[in-house]
Scaffold this active site. Structure first.
Site, PDB file in Angstrom:
ATOM      1  N   ILE A 134       0.757  -1.159   0.073  1.00  0.00           N
ATOM      2  CA  ILE A 134      -0.107   0.130   0.006  1.00  0.00           C
ATOM      3  C   ILE A 134       0.800   1.291   0.035  1.00  0.00           C
ATOM      4  O   ILE A 134       0.412   2.369  -0.656  1.00  0.00           O
ATOM      5  CB  ILE A 134      -0.742  -0.113   1.066  1.00  0.00           C
ATOM      6  CG1 ILE A 134      -1.951  -0.980   0.958  1.00  0.00           C
ATOM      7  CG2 ILE A 134      -1.591   1.605   1.521  1.00  0.00           C
ATOM      8  CD1 ILE A 134      -2.685  -1.306   2.360  1.00  0.00           C
ATOM      9  N   ASP A 153      15.382   1.797  10.653  1.00  0.00           N
ATOM     10  CA  ASP A 153      14.142   1.125  11.339  1.00  0.00           C
ATOM     11  C   ASP A 153      13.425   1.873  12.269  1.00  0.00           C
ATOM     12  O   ASP A 153      14.039   2.770  13.009  1.00  0.00           O
ATOM     13  CB  ASP A 153      14.733  -0.013  12.383  1.00  0.00           C
ATOM     14  CG  ASP A 153      13.896  -1.026  12.953  1.00  0.00           C
ATOM     15  OD1 ASP A 153      12.914  -0.795  13.441  1.00  0.00           O
ATOM     16  OD2 ASP A 153      14.060  -2.292  13.025  1.00  0.00           O
ATOM     17  N   LYS A 156       8.023  12.417  15.412  1.00  0.00           N
ATOM     18  CA  LYS A 156       9.105  13.063  16.079  1.00  0.00           C
ATOM     19  C   LYS A 156      10.334  13.533  15.519  1.00  0.00           C
ATOM     20  O   LYS A 156      10.966  14.737  15.520  1.00  0.00           O
ATOM     21  CB  LYS A 156       9.178  12.270  17.346  1.00  0.00           C
ATOM     22  CG  LYS A 156       9.975  12.935  18.403  1.00  0.00           C
ATOM     23  CD  LYS A 156       9.124  13.694  19.444  1.00  0.00           C
ATOM     24  CE  LYS A 156       9.855  14.411  20.780  1.00  0.00           C
ATOM     25  NZ  LYS A 156       9.205  15.548  21.173  1.00  0.00           N
ATOM     26  N   SER A 163      -3.478   3.193   9.385  1.00  0.00           N
ATOM     27  CA  SER A 163      -3.929   2.319  10.840  1.00  0.00           C
ATOM     28  C   SER A 163      -4.543   1.143  10.259  1.00  0.00           C
ATOM     29  O   SER A 163      -4.029   0.845   9.208  1.00  0.00           O
ATOM     30  CB  SER A 163      -4.990   3.449  11.623  1.00  0.00           C
ATOM     31  OG  SER A 163      -5.258   2.637  12.793  1.00  0.00           O
ATOM     32  N   LYS A 186      -2.776  -0.123  16.665  1.00  0.00           N
ATOM     33  CA  LYS A 186      -3.251   0.786  15.662  1.00  0.00           C
ATOM     34  C   LYS A 186      -4.335   1.911  16.678  1.00  0.00           C
ATOM     35  O   LYS A 186      -4.589   3.050  16.137  1.00  0.00           O
ATOM     36  CB  LYS A 186      -3.921   0.091  14.740  1.00  0.00           C
ATOM     37  CG  LYS A 186      -2.818  -0.614  13.919  1.00  0.00           C
ATOM     38  CD  LYS A 186      -1.974   0.423  13.023  1.00  0.00           C
ATOM     39  CE  LYS A 186      -1.203  -0.445  12.067  1.00  0.00           C
ATOM     40  NZ  LYS A 186      -0.336   0.498  11.291  1.00  0.00           N
ATOM     41  N   ILE A 193      -6.650  -5.137   0.775  1.00  0.00           N
ATOM     42  CA  ILE A 193      -6.237  -4.614  -0.443  1.00  0.00           C
ATOM     43  C   ILE A 193      -5.598  -5.814  -1.144  1.00  0.00           C
ATOM     44  O   ILE A 193      -4.689  -6.463  -0.450  1.00  0.00           O
ATOM     45  CB  ILE A 193      -5.415  -3.416  -0.084  1.00  0.00           C
ATOM     46  CG1 ILE A 193      -5.863  -2.502   0.775  1.00  0.00           C
ATOM     47  CG2 ILE A 193      -4.614  -3.082  -1.698  1.00  0.00           C
ATOM     48  CD1 ILE A 193      -7.206  -1.725  -0.026  1.00  0.00           C
TER      49      ILE A 193
END
Ligand code: COA
Length: 281
Positions: free
Chosen positions: A31, A76, A136, A153, A169, A198
């Site tokens: 996605i 990562d 962040k 999510s 999530k 999907i």
């Protein structure tokens, strides 16, 4: 590229994101790659960030070969220092971010009985803490006002075999809403998408490896079909574009209506799997 501007495949004008730069975590496949390709097809420079540098660079090269502007970087999302370094590198090479898309995720199907504390922690670390680290680490390079944060999510309802994911999530959703409130005054919009099933993704391959289970998944979607990567890319294009300039803190289901049935379709699949297991024993 999968989504060509100016053709019936794309609803959006070709230069929708011209001059903008998006950093996309987990953008090497599935996605997120679909979103990266469609952003690029609409004029956006794209940084693809992934754990595997070669995979990120290969995805970026595909976009460059199709006429876009792209860079592959490695980090990562669980490693904040590595995320800071990758964000700084991307901003230096392609400019500050207009869009940060937190798409990296980890998942495996398992019931709570089959998840170790480390297994649970691993998924929370990737999905939830990874989203926080992404936001962040990218914040110092995010254009203010006008920046967009978008997270991928999942579910939004109880789903058997996915306790670790739905828990993580749910945290992403609340983080999205809280950030929308805190950063709204800076002119930054923060939204999330909950994709349905999907086609062609790793998740679907695991969930529905054969025609029978695929049919069962389709039957659990009111619109009666699996989604395609473009369905999610279209929603992402809308949310990061000026068409959504008054939209923030939204967790958008792009799932053919699947969420309206709660977790019932997945529960039926779970019961079928349990029955099969019992017969085998
Ligand atoms: N069932 C139960 N537990 C599992 C599991 C499974 N199918 N797969 C992994 N785990 C557990 C491991 O046993 C380990 O726990 P332990 O130390 O108590 O044994 C823990 O999860 C961490 O596994 P590890 O393989 O060391 O983690 P990793 O950081 O290398 O990989 C994952 C993270 C597990 C999420 C891996 O599936 C991954 O990298 N996924 C990325 C791609 C992906 O999930 N894409 C789909 C996105 S929707």
């Amino acid at each position: 590229m999968t989504l060509k501007p100016g053709t019936p495949e794309s609803t959006f004008r070709p230069d929708l994101l011209a001059g903008k730069h998006a950093l996309i975590t987990g953008g090497g496949s599935g996605i997120n790659l679909g979103i990266a390709q469609s952003f690029a097809a609409h004029g956006c420079a794209v940084t693809i960030l992934g754990r595997n540098l070669e995979k990120a660079q290969r995805a970026a090269q595909g976009i460059v070969d199709a006429g876009g502007r792209a860079l592959g970087v490695s980090a990562d999302v669980r490693d904040f220092a590595a995320m800071q370094a990758a964000a700084a590198q991307a901003a230096q090479e392609l400019g500050d971010f207009d869009i940060v898309l937190a798409g990296a995720a980890g998942n495996f199907p398992a019931p709570v009985d089959g998840i170790s504390p480390n297994g649970f922690k691993t998924v929370v670390d990737i999905d939830l803490n990874g989203t926080f680290n992404t936001v962040k680490a990218c914040a110092p390079h995010l254009r203010t006002p006008g920046g967009n944060i978008l997270s991928i999510s999942a579910y939004g309802v109880a789903v058997p075999m996915q306790a670790h994911v739905v828990a993580a999530k749910a945290g992403v959703d609340r983080l999205t809403e809280t950030l929308a409130v805190e950063w709204g005054v800076r002119g930054i919009r923060v939204n999330a998408i909950i994709p349905g099933p999907i086609d062609g993704t790793e998740g679907m391959a695991r969930l529905a490896p054969d025609e029978k289970s695929r049919k069962r998944v389709e039957e659990g979607v009111p619109l009666g079909r699996l989604g395609v990567a473009q369905d999610i890319a279209n929603a992402a294009l809308f949310l990061v574009s000026d068409a959504a300039s008054y939209v923030t803190g939204v967790i958008l289901n792009v799932d053919g209506g699947q969420n309206l049935l709660g977790g019932a379709p997945q529960y039926q699949m779970y019961l079928a799997m349990q029955a099969q297991q019992n017969r085998a024993e």
